[in-house]
Design an enzyme around this catalytic site. Structure first.
Site, PDB file in Angstrom:
ATOM      1  N   GLN A 171       0.975  -1.242  -0.036  1.00  0.00           N
ATOM      2  CA  GLN A 171       0.113  -0.111  -0.081  1.00  0.00           C
ATOM      3  C   GLN A 171       0.839   1.035  -0.238  1.00  0.00           C
ATOM      4  O   GLN A 171       0.736   2.008   0.860  1.00  0.00           O
ATOM      5  CB  GLN A 171      -0.866   0.169   1.192  1.00  0.00           C
ATOM      6  N   PRO A 172       1.703   1.450  -1.179  1.00  0.00           N
ATOM      7  CA  PRO A 172       2.738   2.520  -1.009  1.00  0.00           C
ATOM      8  C   PRO A 172       2.065   3.886  -1.226  1.00  0.00           C
ATOM      9  O   PRO A 172       2.783   4.952  -0.789  1.00  0.00           O
ATOM     10  CB  PRO A 172       3.379   2.131  -2.275  1.00  0.00           C
ATOM     11  N   LYS A 173       0.633   4.034  -1.307  1.00  0.00           N
ATOM     12  CA  LYS A 173       0.039   5.464  -1.249  1.00  0.00           C
ATOM     13  C   LYS A 173      -0.766   5.773  -0.186  1.00  0.00           C
ATOM     14  O   LYS A 173      -1.688   6.925  -0.294  1.00  0.00           O
ATOM     15  CB  LYS A 173      -0.625   5.557  -2.565  1.00  0.00           C
ATOM     16  N   ASN A 174      -0.596   5.100   0.896  1.00  0.00           N
ATOM     17  CA  ASN A 174      -1.357   5.300   2.238  1.00  0.00           C
ATOM     18  C   ASN A 174      -0.402   6.189   2.979  1.00  0.00           C
ATOM     19  O   ASN A 174       0.656   5.948   3.516  1.00  0.00           O
ATOM     20  CB  ASN A 174      -1.439   4.137   2.798  1.00  0.00           C
ATOM     21  N   HIS A 194       4.525  10.256  -0.978  1.00  0.00           N
ATOM     22  CA  HIS A 194       4.895   9.958   0.257  1.00  0.00           C
ATOM     23  C   HIS A 194       6.247   9.313   0.304  1.00  0.00           C
ATOM     24  O   HIS A 194       7.032   9.688   1.399  1.00  0.00           O
ATOM     25  CB  HIS A 194       3.803   8.695   0.704  1.00  0.00           C
TER      26      HIS A 194
END
Lengths: 346, 369
Positions: free
Chosen positions: B134-137, B173
């Site tokens: 989940q790299p965009k959390n 992020h």
């Protein structure tokens, strides 16, 4: 010149091998505003509480409600929503510390505290919660350097600076924070291109720019913005399709119709966007069958993009939609009732 | 609110687990050994020190609807184990990997990490796996930062972020985390080389250009003329490779703002030279900015009238041909230049903003010509 067109996963055409990353709007895309369909979509959303997507988005439920109610109010359809149920829900989300969570049993956060206060402002029912405790909660999140954390775990982001002052402004309590330091921190996030990021040094991003210009509007500091430079950076977000992206070399997304457009409105340069082309992009993002707006033509719709598509159209002057305030993303008549008129540049 | 007390109570907490292999389906309360997930993370039920513990029936928890939804839709198994260790009971739930889950559970996770004195290295492996998924959390990255701070060990960070960026070189992020690590632990060495590698791969990566500015600003700065010249030449070289590149032109403009575009030696000549082969609206816009700077500083190297005429000509070219979508902006620049540096009467337009008023309704906006 346009050379290679390739088809993306969602059926859009993407220009490749040319100079511009963009989508191509198909001729059969919607080109009229389908307000009734959108109202029906939002009114029905969340009625099936065991729907998978609805369940998974519980962690942001308060914001989801704010998006739904605001777009319904902008369309003159607020009465179709369940006011009593929502107010009871919000009451159940305020914690002892004063902060408000996204849903019952979740932990409090500044994002959902703002959403809750916005909803209660729409419903003119702010006193169902303990307002003094909300103010204490927000005040307590300000850091030494003037920045704001999102919650007790300490994530710092200019989004939270905006959430803090927007919440306090709606409650008439801006004076409780250290304003000079708060402004100083936001200004330290201004970049060489005139834009703003989430922390000092972070890449300029339209979402963060909206938060920072909104912040500077609320705090009466818009004169600190280089309006020509930032306005140019913002109008550079417009792509040949008419849609707006969030930073250079990214695809357009209808939510940037809000983040970019509202920022331009705040700094008095909204006319630098080609309005007709943007309007046609936004309309193309509608789903004629289900109602609602998607991020770009042909994709799945959701309440988030529905609000920002409709709000963007309002800023562009569509008379079927109520005027929207570019700082708070709430109907102007609500802010007039509260007596809030944040500065805008000319 | 009783649900609040329930969440804060370390007893009956939910610990989120990583996903299991798809082909395993496990009935509730049945123990089965799973393969460790990538990154070497080992489930609690596989750990020797937990092996002697008895499972307890699953507590319904505050949101039974949520749990039912997970177990129905989860295409991986949804194991529910209750383990008791000392006086604290830790309910370990294996559920579908969604960003929502981490957002909800991060509080319990951190409270437990602190209360149970868990091995932070294990936590690092865990959060590595979660971020890869989940790299965009926002929350997962902030959690990683907290673990790095608790461990006071940034040694894996630059490598890890580079891996994430190799999948998406613009992940906002990831870049924030990278900037934090570098500033906090003073890890500036090699970063300029890393940025150059990324720009080799994609010269239009705006994040990489931003990072370039970040690194130099925090190390040598731009006040050394040799450094500034190096950067100008580097940027012009990239522009030759890909002329239609907003980021490169923004960078060039940004680094020369302080000194002034028109007074930088040889710049006008170099940019003008590019016009034949590397023309773009950005180049033309840059020239307008340069001429405007010459006018503003009343530079003796420039004939004022000729410079004004050239600038107006370029604005007209952009508004009418090369960048028509932004014609309102170019007409504005043109009028501003005329009014400030021209010798004739002030120029106005129907699309100028109206005089200041307190009304902020959209219908006071000027209409398009």
């Amino acid at each position: 010149c346009l050379s290679l067109l390739s088809e993306s996963d969602d059926g859009n055409f993407i220009l490749q091998g040319t100079q511009v990353k963009d989508v191509v709007i198909k001729p059969e895309a919607p080109n009229t505003l389908l307000l009734d369909k959108h109202a029906d979509y939002i009114a029905a959303y969340g009625s099936k509480k065991d729907d998978y997507e609805y369940t998974l988005s519980e962690y942001l439920r308060m914001s989801g409600i704010y998006w739904g109610l605001t777009v319904m109010d902008l369309m003159g359809q607020l009465s179709r929503m369940n006011r009593e149920e929502i107010i009871e829900f919000i009451k159940s989300c305020q914690h002892d510390c004063g902060g408000i969570s996204a849903s019952t049993g979740h932990d409090p956060h500044l994002l959902y505290t703002l959403s809750a206060v916005q909803i209660l402002s729409l419903y003119d029912s702010i006193n169902v919660i303990d307002v003094d405790k909300v103010v204490d909660y927000v005040k307590g999140l300000q850091q030494e350097d003037g920045s704001f954390a999102g919650d007790k775990w300490g994530e710092i982001d200019t989004r939270f600076s905006f959430c803090a002052v927007a919440t306090l402004a709606l409650l008439g309590k801006l004076d409780v924070i250290n304003m000079d330091k708060a402004v100083g921190f936001v200004l330290s996030c201004m970049n060489f291109d005139g834009g703003f990021g989430c922390r000092p040094g972070s890449e300029s991003h339209a979402g963060q720019i909206y938060c920072c210009t909104g912040f500077l509007s609320i705090t009466g500091q818009l004169h600190q913005v280089n309006a020509d430079l930032l306005g140019w950076w913002l109008c550079e977000r417009q792509l040949p399709s008419g849609g707006l992206n969030g930073r250079p070399e990214k695809l357009p997304d209808v939510c940037y119709s809000w983040w970019v457009l509202a920022s331009l409105k705040i700094i008095g340069r909204i006319h630098w966007i080609d309005k007709a082309k943007l309007r046609s992009f936004i309309l193309a993002c509608q789903d004629e069958e289900t109602g609602g707006f998607a991020d770009r033509p042909g994709d799945m719709v959701d309440p988030f993009h529905t609000l920002f598509g409709v709000a963007g159209l309002s800023l562009l002057g569509d008379e079927q939609i109520k005027p929207v305030n570019p700082v708070f993303c709430m109907p102007e008549d609500v802010l007039q009732r509260i007596g809030l008129q944040p500065d805008l540049l000319n | 609110m009783s649900s609040v007390e329930e969440i804060s109570n370390p007893v009956a907490e939910n610990l989120e687990e990583d996903g299991v292999e798809e082909e395993n389906t496990v009935e509730e309360a049945e123990m089965e050994y799973e393969e460790p997930v990538k990154g070497g993370y080992i489930f609690y039920r596989d750990r020797k020190e937990w092996a002697d513990l008895e499972p307890v029936p699953q507590d319904d928890g505050p949101n039974p609807v949520v749990k039912i939804a997970y177990s129905e839709k989860c295409n991986k198994s949804s194991d529910c184990f209750g383990l008791q260790k000392g006086t604290k009971s830790v309910q370990v739930t294996c559920i579908l990997h969604e960003s929502v889950v981490f957002d909800v559970c991060r509080h319990y996770r951190r409270v437990l990490l602190q209360a149970l004195d868990k091995d932070l290295r294990e936590e690092m492996k865990y959060i590595t796996a979660i971020i890869e998924d989940q790299p965009k959390n926002y929350q997962v990255w902030h959690h990683r930062r907290m673990v790095v701070e608790w461990l006071n060990d940034p040694s894996e960070e630059l490598q890890f972020v580079a891996e994430i960026l190799s999948q998406d070189a613009k992940n906002y992020h990831a870049w924030q985390h990278r900037q934090w690590v570098m500033q906090e632990y003073k890890l500036w060495d090699g970063e300029l080389e890393y940025v150059e590698e990324l720009l080799e791969e994609d010269v239009r990566n705006n994040s990489a250009w931003n990072q370039r500015h970040f690194v130099i600003s925090h190390t040598s700065g731009y006040s050394d003329s040799a450094i500034l010249e190096r950067e100008v030449q580097y940027t012009l070289k990239q522009i030759k490779k890909a002329p239609h590149n907003e980021s490169a032109w923004n960078y060039l403009n940004g680094i020369l703002q302080d000194g002034g575009l028109s007074s930088y030696p040889g710049l006008l000549e170099q940019v003008t030279e590019l016009q034949d082969t590397c023309s773009s609206p950005y180049l033309t816009a840059f020239l307008v900015d340069l001429y405007e700077d010459a006018l503003e500083t009343n530079s003796s190297s420039y004939d004022q009238q000729e410079t004004l005429n050239k600038a107006l000509e370029l604005c007209k070219l952009l508004a009418e041909e090369k960048d028509t979508i932004r014609r309102e902006y170019w007409n504005y620049v043109s009028r501003s230049l005329q009014n400030t540096y021209g010798s004739g009467d002030p120029v106005a337009s129907s699309s100028d903003p109206p005089p200041p008023s307190s009304s902020q309704q959209p219908d006071t906006e000027p209409s398009d010509p």
